[in-house]
Design a protein around this motif. Structure first.
Motif, PDB file in Angstrom:
ATOM      1  N   PHE A 166      16.309  -3.638 -11.289  1.00 24.16           N
ATOM      2  CA  PHE A 166      17.014  -4.720 -10.470  1.00 24.16           C
ATOM      3  C   PHE A 166      16.956  -4.234  -8.985  1.00 24.16           C
ATOM      4  O   PHE A 166      16.598  -5.028  -8.200  1.00 24.16           O
ATOM      5  CB  PHE A 166      18.207  -5.135 -11.016  1.00 24.16           C
ATOM      6  CG  PHE A 166      18.973  -6.131 -10.301  1.00 24.16           C
ATOM      7  CD1 PHE A 166      18.784  -7.680 -10.497  1.00 24.16           C
ATOM      8  CD2 PHE A 166      19.970  -6.008  -9.205  1.00 24.16           C
ATOM      9  CE1 PHE A 166      19.368  -8.725 -10.001  1.00 24.16           C
ATOM     10  CE2 PHE A 166      20.330  -6.956  -8.517  1.00 24.16           C
ATOM     11  CZ  PHE A 166      20.231  -8.313  -8.752  1.00 24.16           C
ATOM     12  N   ARG A 195      22.214  -6.678 -15.838  1.00 29.38           N
ATOM     13  CA  ARG A 195      22.675  -6.181 -17.266  1.00 29.38           C
ATOM     14  C   ARG A 195      21.610  -5.240 -17.783  1.00 29.38           C
ATOM     15  O   ARG A 195      21.999  -4.280 -18.380  1.00 29.38           O
ATOM     16  CB  ARG A 195      23.493  -7.147 -17.933  1.00 29.38           C
ATOM     17  CG  ARG A 195      24.808  -7.460 -17.331  1.00 29.38           C
ATOM     18  CD  ARG A 195      25.384  -8.210 -18.516  1.00 29.38           C
ATOM     19  NE  ARG A 195      26.826  -8.755 -18.156  1.00 29.38           N
ATOM     20  CZ  ARG A 195      27.193  -9.779 -18.207  1.00 29.38           C
ATOM     21  NH1 ARG A 195      26.311 -11.007 -18.189  1.00 29.38           N
ATOM     22  NH2 ARG A 195      28.342  -9.885 -17.519  1.00 29.38           N
ATOM     23  N   ARG A 196      20.423  -5.932 -18.135  1.00 28.14           N
ATOM     24  CA  ARG A 196      19.349  -5.379 -18.763  1.00 28.14           C
ATOM     25  C   ARG A 196      18.791  -3.785 -18.071  1.00 28.14           C
ATOM     26  O   ARG A 196      18.766  -2.968 -18.997  1.00 28.14           O
ATOM     27  CB  ARG A 196      18.298  -6.267 -18.955  1.00 28.14           C
ATOM     28  CG  ARG A 196      18.506  -7.063 -20.171  1.00 28.14           C
ATOM     29  CD  ARG A 196      17.437  -8.195 -20.471  1.00 28.14           C
ATOM     30  NE  ARG A 196      16.546  -8.716 -19.497  1.00 28.14           N
ATOM     31  CZ  ARG A 196      17.151  -9.810 -18.727  1.00 28.14           C
ATOM     32  NH1 ARG A 196      18.298 -10.538 -19.453  1.00 28.14           N
ATOM     33  NH2 ARG A 196      16.414 -10.563 -17.940  1.00 28.14           N
ATOM     34  N   ASP A 197      18.697  -4.116 -16.847  1.00 26.36           N
ATOM     35  CA  ASP A 197      18.247  -2.718 -16.219  1.00 26.36           C
ATOM     36  C   ASP A 197      18.482  -2.835 -14.758  1.00 26.36           C
ATOM     37  O   ASP A 197      17.757  -3.349 -14.000  1.00 26.36           O
ATOM     38  CB  ASP A 197      16.464  -2.983 -16.592  1.00 26.36           C
ATOM     39  CG  ASP A 197      15.917  -1.652 -15.869  1.00 26.36           C
ATOM     40  OD1 ASP A 197      16.473  -0.791 -15.251  1.00 26.36           O
ATOM     41  OD2 ASP A 197      14.609  -1.592 -16.489  1.00 26.36           O
ATOM     42  N   ARG A 198      19.373  -2.467 -14.442  1.00 27.94           N
ATOM     43  CA  ARG A 198      19.777  -2.346 -13.063  1.00 27.94           C
ATOM     44  C   ARG A 198      19.119  -1.373 -12.163  1.00 27.94           C
ATOM     45  O   ARG A 198      18.928  -1.770 -11.067  1.00 27.94           O
ATOM     46  CB  ARG A 198      21.366  -2.111 -12.737  1.00 27.94           C
ATOM     47  CG  ARG A 198      22.114  -0.715 -13.133  1.00 27.94           C
ATOM     48  CD  ARG A 198      23.349  -0.771 -13.083  1.00 27.94           C
ATOM     49  NE  ARG A 198      23.987   0.472 -13.270  1.00 27.94           N
ATOM     50  CZ  ARG A 198      24.843   1.207 -12.244  1.00 27.94           C
ATOM     51  NH1 ARG A 198      25.369   0.433 -11.352  1.00 27.94           N
ATOM     52  NH2 ARG A 198      25.085   2.309 -12.182  1.00 27.94           N
ATOM     53  N   ASP A 254      22.374 -11.437 -15.868  1.00 24.31           N
ATOM     54  CA  ASP A 254      21.750 -10.684 -17.142  1.00 24.31           C
ATOM     55  C   ASP A 254      20.637  -9.905 -16.851  1.00 24.31           C
ATOM     56  O   ASP A 254      20.521  -8.843 -17.504  1.00 24.31           O
ATOM     57  CB  ASP A 254      21.035 -11.827 -17.973  1.00 24.31           C
ATOM     58  CG  ASP A 254      22.034 -12.871 -18.490  1.00 24.31           C
ATOM     59  OD1 ASP A 254      23.354 -12.227 -18.453  1.00 24.31           O
ATOM     60  OD2 ASP A 254      21.999 -14.113 -18.836  1.00 24.31           O
ATOM     61  N   ALA A 255      19.633 -10.140 -15.672  1.00 26.35           N
ATOM     62  CA  ALA A 255      18.730  -9.173 -15.509  1.00 26.35           C
ATOM     63  C   ALA A 255      19.026  -7.800 -15.092  1.00 26.35           C
ATOM     64  O   ALA A 255      18.570  -6.618 -15.469  1.00 26.35           O
ATOM     65  CB  ALA A 255      17.677  -9.808 -14.464  1.00 26.35           C
TER      66      ALA A 255
END
Length: 159
Positions: free
Chosen positions: A40, A34-37, A31-32
């Motif tokens: 990440f 997906r939010r801001d690769r 999920d992290a």
């Protein structure tokens, strides 16, 4: 067969592996992603290469280049890899391998902790040799390139 900083037999908790990581926690990492690769990859680079450990010096330029390379994979591929790792369990297959296996793993691998992956893989494969790299992270291919190349050459030569 060589497993270099491998994820096998699988780090996730399962009926066969009760001490593994909670798969839901692993899916939260997706999920992290997906939010801001971008964040990440950038935030994870130091842990990936274990840059806080002695002997793991890499230039900022190299690390930045590797982060940019990560963006070459699609978001869909990144999610698929995360989901695969959260469900990975190849313990039975490793136990059935009938050839020499070299397992190379770092003591500070944050992606695939050695106790959940490298040590288990070496214990499961009948003809395995475990090479532990002190202070190495998941990116030991960069931080320990010379040693890794020498170990792979020795293994390939049957030494």
């Amino acid at each position: 067969m060589a497993l270099v900083a491998g994820m096998a037999p699988g780090p996730a908790r399962s009926a066969n592996h009760p001490e593994g990581v909670d798969p839901e926690l692993m899916l939260a990492g997706i999920d992290a992603f997906r939010r801001d690769r971008s964040a990440f990859f950038a935030d994870g680079a130091r842990a990936f290469f274990a840059l806080d450990r002695p002997g793991n010096e890499l230039s900022e330029a190299y690390v930045e280049t590797m982060v940019r390379r990560c963006h070459g994979a699609t978001a869909r591929a990144g999610v698929a890899i995360g989901e695969l790792i959260a469900a990975l369990d190849v313990a039975p297959e490793l136990a059935a391998v009938d050839l020499p296996v070299l397992v190379v793993h770092g003591t500070h691998d944050a992606s695939g902790p050695i106790e959940l992956t490298g040590r288990r893989a070496a214990a499961l494969a009948p003809n395995a040799t475990l090479e532990v790299y002190e202070n190495a992270g998941h990116g030991l291919f960069a931080t320990h390139a010379d040693r890794l190349t020498a170990d792979l050459r020795r293994f390939a030569a049957g030494e």
